[in-house]
Design a protein around this motif. Sequence first.
Motif, PDB file in Angstrom:
ATOM      1  N   TRP A  18       0.801  -1.213   0.000  1.00  6.70           N
ATOM      2  CA  TRP A  18       0.000   0.000   0.000  1.00  6.70           C
ATOM      3  C   TRP A  18       0.837   1.267   0.000  1.00  6.70           C
ATOM      4  O   TRP A  18       0.310   2.361   0.082  1.00  6.70           O
ATOM      5  CB  TRP A  18      -0.963  -0.003   1.186  1.00  6.70           C
ATOM      6  CG  TRP A  18      -1.955  -1.100   1.050  1.00  6.70           C
ATOM      7  CD1 TRP A  18      -1.994  -2.256   1.770  1.00  6.70           C
ATOM      8  CD2 TRP A  18      -3.015  -1.198   0.111  1.00  6.70           C
ATOM      9  NE1 TRP A  18      -3.018  -3.051   1.342  1.00  6.70           N
ATOM     10  CE2 TRP A  18      -3.663  -2.422   0.324  1.00  6.70           C
ATOM     11  CE3 TRP A  18      -3.484  -0.368  -0.890  1.00  6.70           C
ATOM     12  CZ2 TRP A  18      -4.754  -2.831  -0.437  1.00  6.70           C
ATOM     13  CZ3 TRP A  18      -4.574  -0.781  -1.643  1.00  6.70           C
ATOM     14  CH2 TRP A  18      -5.193  -1.999  -1.408  1.00  6.70           C
ATOM     15  N   ASN A  58     -10.430  10.036   7.218  1.00  8.95           N
ATOM     16  CA  ASN A  58     -10.175   9.214   6.037  1.00  8.95           C
ATOM     17  C   ASN A  58     -10.871   7.874   6.216  1.00  8.95           C
ATOM     18  O   ASN A  58     -10.660   7.186   7.204  1.00  8.95           O
ATOM     19  CB  ASN A  58      -8.669   9.019   5.869  1.00  8.95           C
ATOM     20  CG  ASN A  58      -8.314   8.320   4.588  1.00  8.95           C
ATOM     21  OD1 ASN A  58      -9.018   7.449   4.102  1.00  8.95           O
ATOM     22  ND2 ASN A  58      -7.184   8.713   4.028  1.00  8.95           N
ATOM     23  N   ARG A  59     -11.693   7.486   5.247  1.00 12.04           N
ATOM     24  CA  ARG A  59     -12.464   6.253   5.378  1.00 12.04           C
ATOM     25  C   ARG A  59     -11.579   5.013   5.351  1.00 12.04           C
ATOM     26  O   ARG A  59     -11.905   4.005   5.936  1.00 12.04           O
ATOM     27  CB  ARG A  59     -13.528   6.259   4.299  1.00 12.04           C
ATOM     28  CG  ARG A  59     -13.666   5.096   3.430  1.00 12.04           C
ATOM     29  CD  ARG A  59     -14.734   5.208   2.401  1.00 12.04           C
ATOM     30  NE  ARG A  59     -14.804   6.518   1.796  1.00 12.04           N
ATOM     31  CZ  ARG A  59     -15.549   6.814   0.768  1.00 12.04           C
ATOM     32  NH1 ARG A  59     -16.315   5.921   0.237  1.00 12.04           N
ATOM     33  NH2 ARG A  59     -15.556   8.024   0.258  1.00 12.04           N
ATOM     34  N   TRP A  60     -10.430   5.051   4.686  1.00 10.65           N
ATOM     35  CA  TRP A  60      -9.542   3.891   4.620  1.00 10.65           C
ATOM     36  C   TRP A  60      -8.534   3.863   5.759  1.00 10.65           C
ATOM     37  O   TRP A  60      -8.023   2.810   6.088  1.00 10.65           O
ATOM     38  CB  TRP A  60      -8.816   3.864   3.279  1.00 10.65           C
ATOM     39  CG  TRP A  60      -9.756   3.620   2.153  1.00 10.65           C
ATOM     40  CD1 TRP A  60     -10.283   2.427   1.775  1.00 10.65           C
ATOM     41  CD2 TRP A  60     -10.323   4.589   1.280  1.00 10.65           C
ATOM     42  NE1 TRP A  60     -11.147   2.598   0.724  1.00 10.65           N
ATOM     43  CE2 TRP A  60     -11.180   3.923   0.400  1.00 10.65           C
ATOM     44  CE3 TRP A  60     -10.190   5.968   1.179  1.00 10.65           C
ATOM     45  CZ2 TRP A  60     -11.896   4.572  -0.581  1.00 10.65           C
ATOM     46  CZ3 TRP A  60     -10.906   6.624   0.200  1.00 10.65           C
ATOM     47  CH2 TRP A  60     -11.745   5.929  -0.676  1.00 10.65           C
ATOM     48  N   ASP A  61      -8.235   5.015   6.319  1.00 13.97           N
ATOM     49  CA  ASP A  61      -7.286   5.099   7.436  1.00 13.97           C
ATOM     50  C   ASP A  61      -7.871   6.032   8.490  1.00 13.97           C
ATOM     51  O   ASP A  61      -7.628   7.226   8.473  1.00 13.97           O
ATOM     52  CB  ASP A  61      -5.932   5.626   6.943  1.00 13.97           C
ATOM     53  CG  ASP A  61      -4.912   5.733   8.063  1.00 13.97           C
ATOM     54  OD1 ASP A  61      -5.171   5.204   9.169  1.00 13.97           O
ATOM     55  OD2 ASP A  61      -3.855   6.352   7.850  1.00 13.97           O
ATOM     56  N   PRO A  62      -8.659   5.488   9.441  1.00 17.61           N
ATOM     57  CA  PRO A  62      -9.317   6.335  10.440  1.00 17.61           C
ATOM     58  C   PRO A  62      -8.362   7.157  11.299  1.00 17.61           C
ATOM     59  O   PRO A  62      -8.769   8.124  11.919  1.00 17.61           O
ATOM     60  CB  PRO A  62     -10.086   5.333  11.300  1.00 17.61           C
ATOM     61  CG  PRO A  62     -10.244   4.124  10.455  1.00 17.61           C
ATOM     62  CD  PRO A  62      -9.048   4.095   9.559  1.00 17.61           C
ATOM     63  N   ASP A  64      -6.112   8.980  10.070  1.00 23.72           N
ATOM     64  CA  ASP A  64      -5.872  10.201   9.291  1.00 23.72           C
ATOM     65  C   ASP A  64      -7.071  11.125   9.476  1.00 23.72           C
ATOM     66  O   ASP A  64      -8.104  10.957   8.863  1.00 23.72           O
ATOM     67  CB  ASP A  64      -5.680   9.856   7.809  1.00 23.72           C
ATOM     68  CG  ASP A  64      -5.441  11.093   6.956  1.00 23.72           C
ATOM     69  OD1 ASP A  64      -5.132  12.169   7.513  1.00 23.72           O
ATOM     70  OD2 ASP A  64      -5.545  10.972   5.722  1.00 23.72           O
TER      71      ASP A  64
END
Length: 77
Positions: A18, A58-62, A64
């Motif tokens: 990633w 951030n929906r993929w990295d809470p 953030d």
Amino acid sequence: MTPEEMNKILGINPEDIWVPDYDYDPGYVSDEENEELTKILESLTEDDLQTAEIVRVNRWDPSDRRVIYRNEAILQE
């Protein structure tokens, strides 16, 4: 053969999958993001502004999280 052995042969490190290939600047806001944030800020009501802060997550990295609005007067109370 295990997946770890196959990844070694192929030269793939699963932890780096990633990681982007380009130089990512976390402070950069694209035009699309800027437009979206502008629409959100313009849609805020007076009741919304009475909250202590509004945070974009951030929906993929809470982890953030970016503060969009902070009501300093409420935070000082």
